[in-house]
Design an enzyme around this catalytic site. Structure first.
Site: not given
Ligand SMILES: [Mg+2]
Ligand SMILES: [Zn+2]
Lengths: 110, 498, 501
Positions: B77, B152, B176
């Protein structure tokens, strides 16, 4: 941590354009007029929702700031290598004379 | 080998150690798939083919491929800083920034011999549940390109579900990792707070952020978890304890035997009287999963956690408050973009303009909300009160675990993946996606999401929560659920595509 | 904003007829740790700009702080030395504000849970003791340093832009805050100075910092307010920053008292504001008054865990405290048999430690004092340096006194030997040898000089023989002159007596 008086529970002050503008200034956000209007509406609704925490009967409950109960996490006082200066300044938006260059400061003299 | 991107990390490990393939081949297969699919999917923000292949060749040359995770590609990420590799946290304000250091977890993966494929898309500064808040582009759900991949960590979920990476790291502040895993049919685990280093993880909400694995199988997630977990002296909140033996737990759970395990179904998370906002398909799959646990020998009972209902308001005060402070360093002075420095403006104006143009609307909303909640006169009523609620939520967990259950279960998300654009202008609707994941975040306890079937062709996740440092229980239960279903849910996605 | 117009001031003595001053001091001390407060960067003063920085002290995204154990211990030791209560539970907090020298957009500090509270420091001014109550001692981090470019030399106002060096950012800073000090009257400026002086000595004795005001490792903000005599309410205070010497501490209080009195006399109100002290004129000027009060939005730092010093740890630190300056002064005064005034001279000259070390190196207390307060003080004064910065060590001074005591040199030669030591020619004994400074024994040369003196002044010889013994002095002088002072006067006198009688 504030020691000042708190507003009445349940009475959620609505966030007006002026409040948003003040908060935006505090947070160094240049918001447009259009954003002010939009945020005032959206944040009003969000604030109503989050104000529900005030319904909790938590008078003498200790607040949780850390999910893990650690204390005294300390590092021995030993110097370790710093970053090379060219690496440090390579990421800077502006540099001059081996320093970070910043726009003129209108604040108080140190 | 036929399609290397279809293999799990465990299968790749076997193929690599048997010499049936090489790290370069595995890496090239994934890069090819990224080249073919990512234009439509938008899972990655940065991919460097040459660097990845060079790294893979290095692993092949070292002869390490196949030992542990060596030679296996991973995606990170974009919230993890990576030395010399662009890192944006999904924000315009960091466009072009190449960090001079690496996150501890990135270093650990490097040391484990993994091959970094690239950096995955995310909601800006991890604020969102749909990855639509990325400053660069939205990511699409591999199951249905018109739907969101969760957030996210939506770039990571889309990459792994779409077989653009076998493994990915995400971060979970309020759900997330778990929610994107749930809506893309993956296993995603949020470790015990403090058990995975936060050093080099661009902070959203310091007291909640936690990095964790995302994978197509429970065992793959466990392998990745063990590679990144453990004490880090650079993170003051890092717990100095051995990494829970999650690989062993996954193996044990895969036998399908949960005899003696006591499972609590949380009444407040989709139970009787708390079903508003939950889709029927989600509740059905959840009920089936619970039945499946019983069939595996678990004792199931309903547990009440009265304060969980306040997790959402508490979270949406604590996280924005901490974020308003964490994001203050993004002012265009030492790194990242700077806007308006033409000699006519003073430093305050340049900071404000940089932040105005560097941050998206959701980030600004949360900064303003957090600034408000911390300001003199409101602190006690908002931030202070939210932290008291946090204590109450932790007490609910303690009462449940002390009161005779080993794990708590709930749906991971009240709904399946929604359509892109459906909630962008309604923050409250977006926030509701985190209803089930927030309690574990606030209490710092571990929680996993494991696929438990489809609803209208879209994945549904089961959330398993355990006491702090008992992450192994999450893996054991998840592995049993996975075993009972016969095959990873993402296999059905592959079949559908075929 | 430096104001050029001169302000109206009331005569100091006049101020005291109508107003009672209240002072308060906030002192920031940079700790002398090897590494910074929250990262491993070195803290060397004067290093090349931005060479002692890393992701943590630059506030780069993703970086995290880890607190320096030595800094925490130094803070507790300072607290203990000031008689503070040491908190059993203490936390860092974020003080949120934007400034280009603040790398994270907040300063990591302490707010409502400081490490040390409720202490005191007794200071003496003109034989009277004033108790300064300490409100709190807390630990925080320093900021970076701005260099202003363009406009008037180095000033922020009128500058084009600024350049920031983050070497100083993150250096551990202890903040010591007093409670308001009232009741000192005319002595208020001196009490302020005495407080900082004493605090500085304590911290020096603890070895916690080099406390060099000129290098900024000790910085003072001085609060001053006036209340009409007899009033129950305190006046509005101003906070004077930039007070970078002990003398300035005193002068800034004096100036603010005189300025505020003029404002009040004219029926005006003192504005609560930050003021800047100007060394050159001894005056203060108004800082920009803030349009709105800054709201720092303090909250507990989630990236750092609480400090919870247990009794055992605190006891260990307390047991390791050195003798504190006040106790040491009392002990030395007794050991050396000094009057209070003599002690004050030593202290004011900054010679106490030097004399103590000189005595430790073998000199008598009287000799050591004589040298440091006399010859050496004069030379330091001539050179415009601190006594301690003279290029002579207490051991060398002790050696000088030993050479005189054993008769190898006399006082005059000793001063020449000191010249050599200060010029870097080595230890006194080596200088005496190299320069040939030793007094003459009863050498042929000296005998010849004595006989020549007798022969050259028959009238004087007559007078001596006639009973005017003091006339011998003229003969001694003559011999000393011929030998260019290298002879020992006592020896010369004895030789003359033997021959004249
Ligand atoms: Mg301070
Ligand atoms: Zn540093």
């Amino acid at each position: 941590m504030s020691t000042e008086s708190t507003p009445d529970r349940g009475a959620t002050p609505a966030l007006g354009r002026q409040d948003i503008a003040h908060l935006a200034r505090l947070a160094r956000l240049a918001v447009t007029d259009e954003e002010l209007d939009r945020f005032a509406g959206q944040l009003g609704a969000v604030l109503d929702a989050v104000a529900q925490v005030q319904r909790a009967d938590a008078g003498d409950v200790a607040p949780t700031t850390h999910a893990v109960p650690l204390t005294n996490v300390l590092r021995p006082d030993v110097a370790t290598p710093s970053l090379p200066r060219d690496v440090v300044l390579a990421g800077a938006p502006a540099a001059e004379d081996d320093r970070f260059r910043v726009p003129r400061i209108l604040g108080e003299e140190e | 080998m036929s399609d290397l991107t279809a293999l799990t990390a465990v299968e790749l490990q076997a193929a690599l150690s048997a010499g049936e393939t090489s790290a370069v081949e595995v890496t090239r297969a994934h890069l090819d798939r990224i080249a073919a699919e990512d234009g439509a999917l938008g899972a990655y923000l940065f991919v460097d083919d040459d660097a990845a292949l060079a790294r893979a060749a290095e692993i092949d040359a070292s002869g390490a491929a196949g030992t542990g995770l060596a030679g296996i590609p991973v995606a990170l990420k974009d919230v993890f800083v990576t030395e010399g590799v662009p890192t944006t946290s999904g924000s315009r304000i960091l466009e072009g920034w190449r960090p001079p250091y690496s996150a501890t977890v990135a270093t650990r993966l490097q040391e484990a011999g993994t091959v970094l494929l690239g950096k995955t898309n995310m909601d800006e500064f991890a604020m969102g549940s749909s990855t639509e808040n990325s400053a660069y582009r939205p990511t699409r759900n591999p199951w249905d390109h018109d739907r969101i991949p969760g957030g996210s960590s939506g770039g990571s979920s889309a990459a792994v579900a779409g077989r653009l990476a076998p493994l990915a790291l995400g971060t979970d502040t309020g759900g997330s990792i778990r929610q994107p895993a749930a809506v893309t049919g993956l296993v995603g685990h949020k470790p015990t707070y403090g058990s995975v280093s936060r050093y080099g993880l661009i902070a959203f909400s310091s007291s909640l952020d936690q990095a964790g694995p995302m994978a197509r199988t429970v065992m793959d997630a466990a392998l990745l978890h063990e590679a990144i977990g453990g004490h880090d002296p650079r993170d003051s909140t890092s717990i100095d304890a051995p990494v829970p033996t999650v690989v062993e737990a996954a193996r044990r759970g895969a036998t399908g035997d949960l005899a003696g395990l006591r499972v609590g179904v949380v009444r407040e998370l989709g139970g009787e009287g708390a079903r508003e906002g939950y889709e029927q398909g989600v509740l059905d799959r959840f009920a089936e999963a619970v039945a499946l646990l019983e069939a595996a020998g678990a004792e199931v009972r309903e547990v009440t956690c009265p304060s969980f209902g306040l997790a959402l308001p508490a979270y949406y005060l604590i996280a924005p408050s901490e974020a308003s402070s964490n994001l203050a360093r993004f002012e265009g002075m030492r790194f990242g973009i700077r806007v308006g420095d033409d000699g006519s403006r003073d430093v305050d104006e340049v900071m404000a303009l940089t932040r105005e143009q560097g941050f998206g609307p959701e980030v600004k909303r949360r900064i303003i909300l957090g600034t408000y909640a911390l300001s003199a006169g409101y602190y006690d009523a908002y931030y202070g009160q939210a932290q008291k609620v946090r204590t109450l939520i932790t007490r609910d967990f303690t009462a449940a675990f002390d009161g005779g259950v080993d794990v708590l279960v709930s749906p991971t998300s009240p709904t399946v993946a929604w359509s892109i654009g459906a909630r962008v202008d309604d923050p409250l609707a977006m926030y509701a996606a985190d209803l089930c994941t927030l309690p574990a975040s606030l209490a710092g306890v571990p929680a996993i999401s494991v696929p438990c079937g489809l609803s209208d062709g879209l994945p549904v996740g089961l959330q398993v929560m355990a006491p702090a440092l008992a992450d192994d229980r999450c893996y054991r239960v998840a592995a049993a659920v996975e075993a009972a279903q016969g095959a990873p849910l993402t296999d059905r996605l592959a079949e559908r595509a075929a | 904003m430096s104001e050029t117009r001169s302000e109206t001031l009331v005569e100091f003595d006049d101020v005291l007829t109508r107003y009672e001053p209240v002072i308060g001091l906030e002192t920031h001390v940079e700790l002398g740790t090897e590494s910074k407060m929250f990262c491993g960067c070195a803290t060397t003063f004067g290093a090349e700009p931005n060479t002692q920085t890393c992701p943590v002290c630059l506030g780069l995204p993703g970086s995290l702080p880890v607190a320096n154990a030595a800094a925490v211990e130094s803070t507790i030791r300072i607290g203990l030395a000031l008689g503070c209560r040491i908190a059993s539970w203490s936390r860092f907090a974020r003080k949120n504000y934007f400034y280009p020298d603040i790398p994270k957009g907040f300063q990591t500090s302490q707010y409502d849970e400081p490490l040390c509270t409720a202490g005191h420091l007794d200071v003496e001014v003109d034989g009277e003791t004033y108790r300064v109550e300490i409100e709190r001692v807390h630990l925080e981090e320093d900021t970076g340093k701005n260099l202003h470019v363009g406009g008037a030399t180095g000033r922020i106002h009128g500058a084009d832009h600024s350049l920031v060096d983050f070497n100083r950012a993150g250096i551990p800073l202890v903040e010591i805050v007093t409670r308001p000090v009232a009741g000192a009257g005319a002595k208020a400026p001196e009490v302020a100075r005495a407080y900082v002086t004493e605090l500085r000595e304590i911290i020096q004795a603890l070895g916690a910092s080099d406390v060099r005001m000129e290098q900024g490792s000790l910085r003072c903000d001085v609060n001053t307010s006036l209340a009409p005599i007899g009033s129950l309410e305190w006046g509005t205070r101003t906070e004077t920053k930039n007070v970078n010497s002990l003398r300035s501490v005193e002068r800034s209080v004096r100036y603010e008292m005189r300025r505020q009195a003029a404002v009040l006399d004219a029926g005006g109100r003192v504005v609560q504001e930050t003021r800047h002290f100007h060394e050159d004129t001894g005056s203060t000027s108004s800082g920009r008054s803030k349009e709105e009060a800054t709201d720092y939005r303090y909250f507990p730092e989630p990236d750092l865990v609480p400090l919870a010093p247990d009794a055992e740890w605190i006891e260990k630190l307390a047991a390791g405290l050195p003798e504190l300056p006040a106790a040491r002064r009392r002990r030395l005064q007794e050991e050396w048999g000094l009057s209070a005034t003599e002690l004050t001279w030593l202290v004011n000259a900054g010679a106490l430690g030097l004399v103590e070390q000189t005595v430790a190196a073998g000199a008598t207390p009287a000799d050591a004092r004589k040298w440091w307060l006399g010859e050496l003080a004069r030379r330091a004064n001539d050179a415009g340096v601190e006594l301690a910065d003279l290029a002579v060590t207490p051991a060398q001074v002790a050696e000088l006194t030993a050479l005189v005591a054993e008769g190898t040199i006399n006082d005059k030669l000793a001063r020449q030997a000191l010249d050599g030591v200060l010029a870097g020619e080595g230890d006194p004994r080596a200088v005496v040898e190299a320069r040939g400074l030793a007094v003459m024994g009863e050498s042929d040369e000296l005998v010849a000089a004595v006989e020549a003196a007798i022969a050259g002044a028959p009238d004087v010889v007559e007078k001596v023989r006639g009973g005017k013994v003091q006339a011998l002095g003229a003969l001694v002088g003559a011999v000393m002159k011929t030998t260019r002072g290298q002879a020992d006067a006592a020896t010369v006198r004895r030789m003359l007596e033997e021959r004249v009688r």
